[in-house]
Design a protein around this motif. Structure first.
Motif, PDB file in Angstrom:
ATOM      1  N   THR A 130       0.767 -32.609  42.058  1.00 33.17           N
ATOM      2  CA  THR A 130      -0.594 -33.043  41.746  1.00 33.17           C
ATOM      3  C   THR A 130      -1.300 -31.999  40.892  1.00 33.17           C
ATOM      4  OG1 THR A 130      -0.735 -34.326  43.781  1.00 33.17           O
ATOM      5  CG2 THR A 130      -2.825 -33.725  42.752  1.00 33.17           C
ATOM      6  N   TYR A 162      -5.568 -41.921  34.968  1.00 36.58           N
ATOM      7  CA  TYR A 162      -5.163 -42.788  36.083  1.00 36.58           C
ATOM      8  C   TYR A 162      -4.053 -42.119  36.898  1.00 36.58           C
ATOM      9  CZ  TYR A 162      -7.915 -46.554  34.033  1.00 36.58           C
ATOM     10  OH  TYR A 162      -8.947 -47.316  33.536  1.00 36.58           O
ATOM     11  N   LEU A 163      -3.154 -41.446  36.211  1.00 34.81           N
ATOM     12  CA  LEU A 163      -2.081 -40.717  36.890  1.00 34.81           C
ATOM     13  C   LEU A 163      -2.657 -39.597  37.761  1.00 34.81           C
ATOM     14  CD1 LEU A 163       1.020 -40.666  37.066  1.00 34.81           C
ATOM     15  CD2 LEU A 163       1.009 -39.015  35.190  1.00 34.81           C
ATOM     16  N   ALA A 166      -4.163 -41.159  40.873  1.00 34.60           N
ATOM     17  CA  ALA A 166      -3.136 -41.610  41.824  1.00 34.60           C
ATOM     18  C   ALA A 166      -2.551 -40.426  42.593  1.00 34.60           C
ATOM     19  CB  ALA A 166      -2.032 -42.359  41.074  1.00 34.60           C
ATOM     20  N   LEU A 169      -5.166 -38.953  45.092  1.00 40.27           N
ATOM     21  CA  LEU A 169      -5.294 -39.771  46.301  1.00 40.27           C
ATOM     22  C   LEU A 169      -4.068 -39.636  47.198  1.00 40.27           C
ATOM     23  CD1 LEU A 169      -6.965 -42.947  44.775  1.00 40.27           C
ATOM     24  CD2 LEU A 169      -8.026 -41.253  46.288  1.00 40.27           C
ATOM     25  N   ALA A 170      -2.881 -39.655  46.602  1.00 38.55           N
ATOM     26  CA  ALA A 170      -1.648 -39.547  47.391  1.00 38.55           C
ATOM     27  C   ALA A 170      -1.555 -38.188  48.077  1.00 38.55           C
ATOM     28  CB  ALA A 170      -0.431 -39.770  46.502  1.00 38.55           C
TER      29      ALA A 170
END
Length: 187
Positions: A130, A162-163, A166, A169-170
């Motif tokens: 991340t 957007y990546l 994602a 959040l993950a």
């Protein structure tokens, strides 16, 4: 011993943050890219030196991630602001997600054992990935702003954000469940 080479490199990274912020704010795109890249190199170098020459320290274990978060937060805030010379900006919602994740992780880490223990809350592979995705997004934003507005890369930029969202959040969800499990395990 607090004054080790890795800690000096980390302090230099912290001192670079206001210079980086000034470069972004006043539209010195190339300089901002160089400062951000140099900060990334010092981050890699301080970790290597600490491991290679056994110069790990508790101070370094706290300062290093703090320096990283300070630089990343500064970059997210400034690159999301409606500054006139920025042709490409990080969407505010992405910056808010990324900063919120880091604040929540820091708070959970502090509360998880009643005091901060860096050995109990090490970064996970998902967390490191991340951070890497965030670094790429910030670097791309800085680079494209330094190069000037070009239509050919504008279609790539939204996908990077957007990546980031994602992964944020993950990894945020992963850290939350990890902290919950660690909290219930016997000490």
């Amino acid at each position: 011993m607090y004054l080790t080479l890795p800690n000096i490199l980390t302090l230099l990274r912290i001192l670079a943050v206001p210079v980086f912020a000034i470069a972004v704010w006043y539209g010195y795109g190339v300089e901002a890219c160089v400062i951000f890249a140099a900060a990334g190199l010092t981050d890699m170098l301080d970790g290597y030196v600490a491991r290679r020459f056994n110069q790990k320290s508790t101070v370094g274990a706290v300062l290093d991630p703090a320096a990283d978060k300070l630089l990343m937060t500064t970059a997210f805030v400034l690159l999301a602001m409606p500054i006139g010379h920025l042709a490409i900006r990080i969407p505010a919602w992405v910056a808010i997600l990324a900063i919120s994740r880091d604040v929540i992780i820091s708070l959970v880490a502090l509360m998880s054992a009643g005091h901060f223990d860096p050995s109990r809350f090490r970064p996970t592979p998902l967390g490191k990935l991340t951070t890497a995705v965030q670094l790429v997004a910030i670097s791309v934003t800085l680079l494209f702003n330094a190069l000037g507005p070009e239509p050919w890369y504008r279609f790539l930029v939204p996908w990077i954000f957007y990546l980031v969202a994602a992964f944020v959040l993950a990894s945020g969800t992963h850290y939350f469940f990890r902290a919950t499990v660690q909290r219930t395990e016997p000490q």
